[in-house]
Design a protein around this motif. Structure first.
Motif, PDB file in Angstrom:
ATOM      1  N   ARG A   1       1.863   3.422   6.378  1.00 40.33           N
ATOM      2  CA  ARG A   1       0.516   4.026   6.307  1.00 40.33           C
ATOM      3  C   ARG A   1      -0.382   3.244   5.359  1.00 40.33           C
ATOM      4  O   ARG A   1      -1.548   2.984   5.671  1.00 40.33           O
ATOM      5  CB  ARG A   1       0.619   5.484   5.843  1.00 40.33           C
ATOM      6  CG  ARG A   1       1.053   6.427   6.915  1.00 40.33           C
ATOM      7  CD  ARG A   1       0.952   7.879   6.427  1.00 40.33           C
ATOM      8  NE  ARG A   1       1.448   8.754   7.441  1.00 40.33           N
ATOM      9  CZ  ARG A   1       2.426   9.626   7.290  1.00 40.33           C
ATOM     10  NH1 ARG A   1       3.015   9.762   6.116  1.00 40.33           N
ATOM     11  NH2 ARG A   1       2.815  10.387   8.284  1.00 40.33           N
ATOM     12  N   ARG A   2       0.161   2.874   4.212  1.00 37.73           N
ATOM     13  CA  ARG A   2      -0.604   2.115   3.224  1.00 37.73           C
ATOM     14  C   ARG A   2      -1.015   0.760   3.805  1.00 37.73           C
ATOM     15  O   ARG A   2      -2.167   0.338   3.671  1.00 37.73           O
ATOM     16  CB  ARG A   2       0.234   1.916   1.952  1.00 37.73           C
ATOM     17  CG  ARG A   2      -0.527   1.260   0.819  1.00 37.73           C
ATOM     18  CD  ARG A   2       0.294   1.143  -0.470  1.00 37.73           C
ATOM     19  NE  ARG A   2       0.821   2.421  -0.872  1.00 37.73           N
ATOM     20  CZ  ARG A   2       2.120   2.683  -1.091  1.00 37.73           C
ATOM     21  NH1 ARG A   2       3.019   1.744  -0.944  1.00 37.73           N
ATOM     22  NH2 ARG A   2       2.527   3.884  -1.459  1.00 37.73           N
TER      23      ARG A   2
ATOM     24  N   THR B   1       5.432   5.878   4.392  1.00 35.74           N
ATOM     25  CA  THR B   1       4.348   5.772   3.413  1.00 35.74           C
ATOM     26  C   THR B   1       3.885   4.320   3.294  1.00 35.74           C
ATOM     27  O   THR B   1       2.682   4.033   3.269  1.00 35.74           O
ATOM     28  CB  THR B   1       4.802   6.302   2.038  1.00 35.74           C
ATOM     29  OG1 THR B   1       5.207   7.658   2.198  1.00 35.74           O
ATOM     30  CG2 THR B   1       3.704   6.201   1.000  1.00 35.74           C
ATOM     31  N   GLU B   2       4.836   3.406   3.261  1.00 31.94           N
ATOM     32  CA  GLU B   2       4.500   1.988   3.158  1.00 31.94           C
ATOM     33  C   GLU B   2       3.721   1.515   4.384  1.00 31.94           C
ATOM     34  O   GLU B   2       2.742   0.787   4.263  1.00 31.94           O
ATOM     35  CB  GLU B   2       5.788   1.177   3.005  1.00 31.94           C
ATOM     36  CG  GLU B   2       5.556  -0.272   2.682  1.00 31.94           C
ATOM     37  CD  GLU B   2       6.866  -1.026   2.452  1.00 31.94           C
ATOM     38  OE1 GLU B   2       6.894  -2.225   2.780  1.00 31.94           O
ATOM     39  OE2 GLU B   2       7.841  -0.416   1.988  1.00 31.94           O
TER      40      GLU B   2
ATOM     41  N   GLU C   1      -4.831  -0.491   4.470  1.00 28.48           N
ATOM     42  CA  GLU C   1      -5.371  -1.715   3.888  1.00 28.48           C
ATOM     43  C   GLU C   1      -5.972  -2.603   4.962  1.00 28.48           C
ATOM     44  O   GLU C   1      -7.047  -3.180   4.794  1.00 28.48           O
ATOM     45  CB  GLU C   1      -4.262  -2.480   3.148  1.00 28.48           C
ATOM     46  CG  GLU C   1      -3.855  -1.873   1.839  1.00 28.48           C
ATOM     47  CD  GLU C   1      -2.651  -2.557   1.220  1.00 28.48           C
ATOM     48  OE1 GLU C   1      -2.238  -3.641   1.718  1.00 28.48           O
ATOM     49  OE2 GLU C   1      -2.097  -2.021   0.241  1.00 28.48           O
TER      50      GLU C   1
END
Length: 131
Positions: free
Chosen positions: A119-120, A116-117, A124
């Protein structure tokens, strides 16, 4: 990425001290720091050899001041890390971040929060390029 030369372990150790210093530094100061903090009693010629290599590799500059040379970083630790990472990607992974990540994680479970990190972070970065 032309002419990038990775630092040896000892060259990196010397540069870590130079980067941490808040002022230009001399060979003598470095010898004292290595003796006091690291227990390494190097000869002046040994230090001079490492410093000359660092100047040759482009990470350090040398200015003659009286009888001594004064050394300053030519690039920050962050700039060096960036160049080293780019060189690694180009040399081993054909410039592909995907190939690099695949090598790290093929056959291994990645924690959901780590995925998840990532992907984020990629979202960004994509937003910055498009915005």
């Amino acid at each position: 990425m032309t002419n990038f030369q990775k630092l040896s372990e000892t060259e990196m150790e010397v540069m870590q001290i130079i980067w941490a210093s808040d002022h230009p530094i001399t060979s003598g100061e470095l010898l004292d720091i290595f003796a006091q903090q690291k227990g390494k009693e190097w000869k002046g010629q040994t230090m001079a050899t490492f410093l000359a290599r660092l100047v040759e590799k482009g990470v350090l500059t040398s200015i003659k001041q009286g009888r001594a040379n004064i050394y300053r970083p030519r690039m920050s630790l962050e700039e060096y890390r960036s160049q080293e990472a780019k060189s690694l990607l180009e040399t081993l992974y054909e410039g592909s971040v995907k190939n690099f990540l695949a090598t790290l994680y093929d056959g291994k479970e990645m924690a959901k929060d780590e995925m998840t990190e990532l992907r984020r972070w990629f979202a960004e970065k994509a937003g910055e390029k498009n915005g």
